[in-house]
Design an enzyme around this catalytic site. Structure first.
Site, PDB file in Angstrom:
ATOM      1  N   GLY A  14      49.970  31.820  49.937  1.00  0.00           N
ATOM      2  CA  GLY A  14      49.571  32.806  48.941  1.00  0.00           C
ATOM      3  C   GLY A  14      49.429  34.224  49.452  1.00  0.00           C
ATOM      4  NE  ARG A  35      40.275  24.118  54.229  1.00  0.00           N
ATOM      5  CZ  ARG A  35      39.948  23.703  53.011  1.00  0.00           C
ATOM      6  NH1 ARG A  35      38.943  22.862  52.854  1.00  0.00           N
ATOM      7  NH2 ARG A  35      40.625  24.101  51.957  1.00  0.00           N
ATOM      8  CE1 TYR A 153      36.948  33.515  44.615  1.00  0.00           C
ATOM      9  CE2 TYR A 153      36.547  34.996  42.770  1.00  0.00           C
ATOM     10  CZ  TYR A 153      37.267  34.656  43.896  1.00  0.00           C
ATOM     11  OH  TYR A 153      38.311  35.464  44.305  1.00  0.00           O
ATOM     12  CE  LYS A 157      36.098  36.094  47.059  1.00  0.00           C
ATOM     13  NZ  LYS A 157      36.733  36.305  48.384  1.00  0.00           N
TER      14      LYS A 157
END
Length: 248
Positions: A14, A35, A153, A157
């Site tokens: 991505g 990972r 999330y 952030k």
């Protein structure tokens, strides 16, 4: 060394892979981490095996992060750029239904991992000669405008914005420049579902536009190209037609 050395977390897919390519095109030697070693190896082969090095690491694991940066120090002797890109979304469920392990997973990947990597980068950048370097954090427009059912999330952030500002303050006397890029709807596996509909603030599902991750990569490459006496503290790159500015 003739080339500058960069570490990109979440660099195998991505946005991270697009950033890696842009940095290689600008002459960086890049260590990518994530990972899954097989995914990293695929990215290395796809972009440029002579300029990219894959090191598997779960950034939420403090010991694994220390080992990652020890590898960078042993192999290259310095670090010029850290891009804290790794992160995860959480399931879109009502806040009170979110399992504790999903909360911990988001905090570990999105926040703790960024902090651990920043710690190690600070240690290297303070001690190396010439001193200093740059850190670019992947934030989000969720830090100012959340989506429904996105508490983990959004909270992480928000925290990244605070970490960026605090690290920028702490780093500047050591020639360490810290900035953040807030991304809105970059096309990736994480945002693939947006074309089929995303929950809006009024509860309706509507498709949202996305933009090619190359635009994010170019912005990060620009930030990375600056001399250390200049810094982009925050930059927003977003799909122009997404429902962010104003009321939709």
């Amino acid at each position: 060394m003739s080339k500058k050395i960069a570490v990109v977390t979440g660099g195998g897919t991505g946005v991270g892979k697009a950033i890696t390519k842009a940095l290689v095109d600008d002459g960086f030697e890049v260590v990518i981490t994530g990972r899954r070693k097989a995914v990293l190896d695929d990215a290395v082969a796809e972009i440029d095996a002579s300029a990219i090095h894959a090191v598997a690491c779960d950034v939420s694991d403090r010991a694994a992060v220390a080992a990652l940066f020890k590898t960078v120090e042993d192999q290259f002797g310095r670090l010029d750029l850290l891009v804290n890109n790794a992160g995860v979304f959480s399931p879109s469920v009502p806040l009170e239904e979110l399992p504790a392990d999903e909360w911990n997973k988001a905090v570990g990947a999105n926040l703790s991992g960024t902090f651990f990597c920043t710690q190690e980068a600070f240690r290297m950048m303070k001690a190396q000669q010439p001193r200093g370097g740059r850190i670019i954090n992947n934030g989000s427009i969720s830090a100012t405008t959340p989506r429904p059912n996105s508490a983990p999330y959004t909270a992480t952030k928000h925290a990244i914005t605070g970490l960026t500002k605090s690290a920028s303050l702490d780093g500047r006397k050591f020639d360490i420049a810290v900035g953040q890029i807030d991304i809105g709807n970059a096309a990736s596996d994480m945002t693939a579902k947006m074309s089929g509909g995303v929950m809006q603030a009024d509860g309706e599902l509507r498709p949202e536009p996305t933009i090619d991750a190359v635009h994010i990569a170019r912005a990060v490459a620009y930030m990375a190209s600056l001399p250390l006496d200049a810094n982009v503290l925050t930059m927003t790159v977003m799909a122009n037609l997404m429902p962010f500015v104003g009321r939709g």
